[in-house]
Design an enzyme around this catalytic site. Sequence first.
Site, PDB file in Angstrom:
ATOM      1  N   GLY A  46       0.832  -1.195   0.000  1.00 29.93           N
ATOM      2  CA  GLY A  46       0.000   0.000   0.000  1.00 29.93           C
ATOM      3  C   GLY A  46       0.865   1.242   0.000  1.00 29.93           C
ATOM      4  O   GLY A  46       2.017   1.202   0.472  1.00 29.93           O
ATOM      5  N   GLN A  51       2.932   9.908   1.396  1.00 28.21           N
ATOM      6  CA  GLN A  51       4.266   9.308   1.469  1.00 28.21           C
ATOM      7  C   GLN A  51       5.168   9.720   0.307  1.00 28.21           C
ATOM      8  O   GLN A  51       6.379   9.594   0.385  1.00 28.21           O
ATOM      9  CB  GLN A  51       4.156   7.770   1.490  1.00 28.21           C
ATOM     10  CG  GLN A  51       3.516   7.234   2.755  1.00 28.21           C
ATOM     11  CD  GLN A  51       3.388   5.725   2.683  1.00 28.21           C
ATOM     12  OE1 GLN A  51       2.395   5.220   2.176  1.00 28.21           O
ATOM     13  NE2 GLN A  51       4.388   5.005   3.174  1.00 28.21           N
ATOM     14  N   CYS A  92       5.936  -0.372   7.136  1.00 33.09           N
ATOM     15  CA  CYS A  92       5.583   0.807   6.352  1.00 33.09           C
ATOM     16  C   CYS A  92       6.776   1.219   5.498  1.00 33.09           C
ATOM     17  O   CYS A  92       7.909   1.212   5.987  1.00 33.09           O
ATOM     18  CB  CYS A  92       5.202   1.942   7.309  1.00 33.09           C
ATOM     19  SG  CYS A  92       4.772   3.473   6.485  1.00 33.09           S
ATOM     20  N   LEU A  93       6.517   1.558   4.237  1.00 30.44           N
ATOM     21  CA  LEU A  93       7.614   1.969   3.362  1.00 30.44           C
ATOM     22  C   LEU A  93       8.282   3.258   3.866  1.00 30.44           C
ATOM     23  O   LEU A  93       9.420   3.537   3.512  1.00 30.44           O
ATOM     24  CB  LEU A  93       7.104   2.171   1.927  1.00 30.44           C
ATOM     25  CG  LEU A  93       6.580   0.903   1.234  1.00 30.44           C
ATOM     26  CD1 LEU A  93       6.027   1.240  -0.143  1.00 30.44           C
ATOM     27  CD2 LEU A  93       7.675  -0.156   1.128  1.00 30.44           C
ATOM     28  N   HIS A 134      -4.381   1.709   7.712  1.00 32.30           N
ATOM     29  CA  HIS A 134      -2.999   2.190   7.803  1.00 32.30           C
ATOM     30  C   HIS A 134      -2.763   3.330   6.796  1.00 32.30           C
ATOM     31  O   HIS A 134      -2.186   4.363   7.136  1.00 32.30           O
ATOM     32  CB  HIS A 134      -2.054   1.006   7.539  1.00 32.30           C
ATOM     33  CG  HIS A 134      -0.611   1.347   7.440  1.00 32.30           C
ATOM     34  ND1 HIS A 134       0.341   0.846   8.315  1.00 32.30           N
ATOM     35  CD2 HIS A 134       0.078   2.113   6.555  1.00 32.30           C
ATOM     36  CE1 HIS A 134       1.539   1.321   7.963  1.00 32.30           C
ATOM     37  NE2 HIS A 134       1.408   2.083   6.898  1.00 32.30           N
ATOM     38  N   GLU A 135      -3.248   3.138   5.560  1.00 30.33           N
ATOM     39  CA  GLU A 135      -3.010   4.148   4.515  1.00 30.33           C
ATOM     40  C   GLU A 135      -3.825   5.415   4.765  1.00 30.33           C
ATOM     41  O   GLU A 135      -3.338   6.529   4.522  1.00 30.33           O
ATOM     42  CB  GLU A 135      -3.324   3.581   3.129  1.00 30.33           C
ATOM     43  CG  GLU A 135      -2.532   2.327   2.731  1.00 30.33           C
ATOM     44  CD  GLU A 135      -1.032   2.463   2.897  1.00 30.33           C
ATOM     45  OE1 GLU A 135      -0.506   3.583   2.825  1.00 30.33           O
ATOM     46  OE2 GLU A 135      -0.370   1.432   3.117  1.00 30.33           O
ATOM     47  N   HIS A 138      -2.109   7.687   7.043  1.00 30.47           N
ATOM     48  CA  HIS A 138      -1.089   8.523   6.392  1.00 30.47           C
ATOM     49  C   HIS A 138      -1.697   9.842   5.910  1.00 30.47           C
ATOM     50  O   HIS A 138      -1.082  10.901   6.042  1.00 30.47           O
ATOM     51  CB  HIS A 138      -0.497   7.814   5.169  1.00 30.47           C
ATOM     52  CG  HIS A 138       0.606   6.848   5.500  1.00 30.47           C
ATOM     53  ND1 HIS A 138       1.770   7.228   6.134  1.00 30.47           N
ATOM     54  CD2 HIS A 138       0.737   5.531   5.252  1.00 30.47           C
ATOM     55  CE1 HIS A 138       2.562   6.169   6.269  1.00 30.47           C
ATOM     56  NE2 HIS A 138       1.952   5.119   5.746  1.00 30.47           N
TER      57      HIS A 138
HETATM   58 NI    NI Z   1       2.700   3.144   5.640  1.00 32.39          NI
END
Ligand code: NI
Length: 173
Positions: A46, A51, A92-93, A134-135, A138
């Site tokens: 995701g 991000q 998480c990226l 989660h997204e 962000h």
């Molecule tokens: Ni993330």
Amino acid sequence: MSLLTILEFPDPRLRRKAAPVEQVDDALREILDSMIETMYHAKGIGLAATQVNVHKRMLVIDVSEDSSDPMVFVNPEITVLDPEPLGHEEGCLSVPGFYEMVSRPRKVRINALDRRGEPFETEAEGILAVCVQHEIDHLDGKLFVDYVSALKRERIKSKLEKEHRLQKAEASA
Ligand code: NI
């Protein structure tokens, strides 16, 4: 399409609240396609626009086994259908290399616009429910590390800061 740079914790730009998308047009679709490419390249499931330093409410997700099912959510809203917490080890990226257990409601309904700007509704449970929550966090300037203890968060922060300093030093060497 192009690969986008993913911001990493504790970059303050990850704390910005994203604004609603007003029009789904070609320019926006191009960013969404680049986000999908960037997510696959980084081996993530995701990616939220925040991000990649685009502060608009949109995200891409692919929870399939073989990266064959990219999903796009523009202006996503969730309604909790089952508040029973589901514990899941999240990564998480934007927080590379760290995984922590986070509990979230196990079933949600998602209302969003698709890549043509058409509204749709879907129900999600399991990994997809975790991922979409989660997204959306962000987009509100929130990270999964906000759910762990302050001590753990500080430790992750200083480790990543150290890594960023090393990367900078290497780049300028
Ligand atoms: Ni993330």
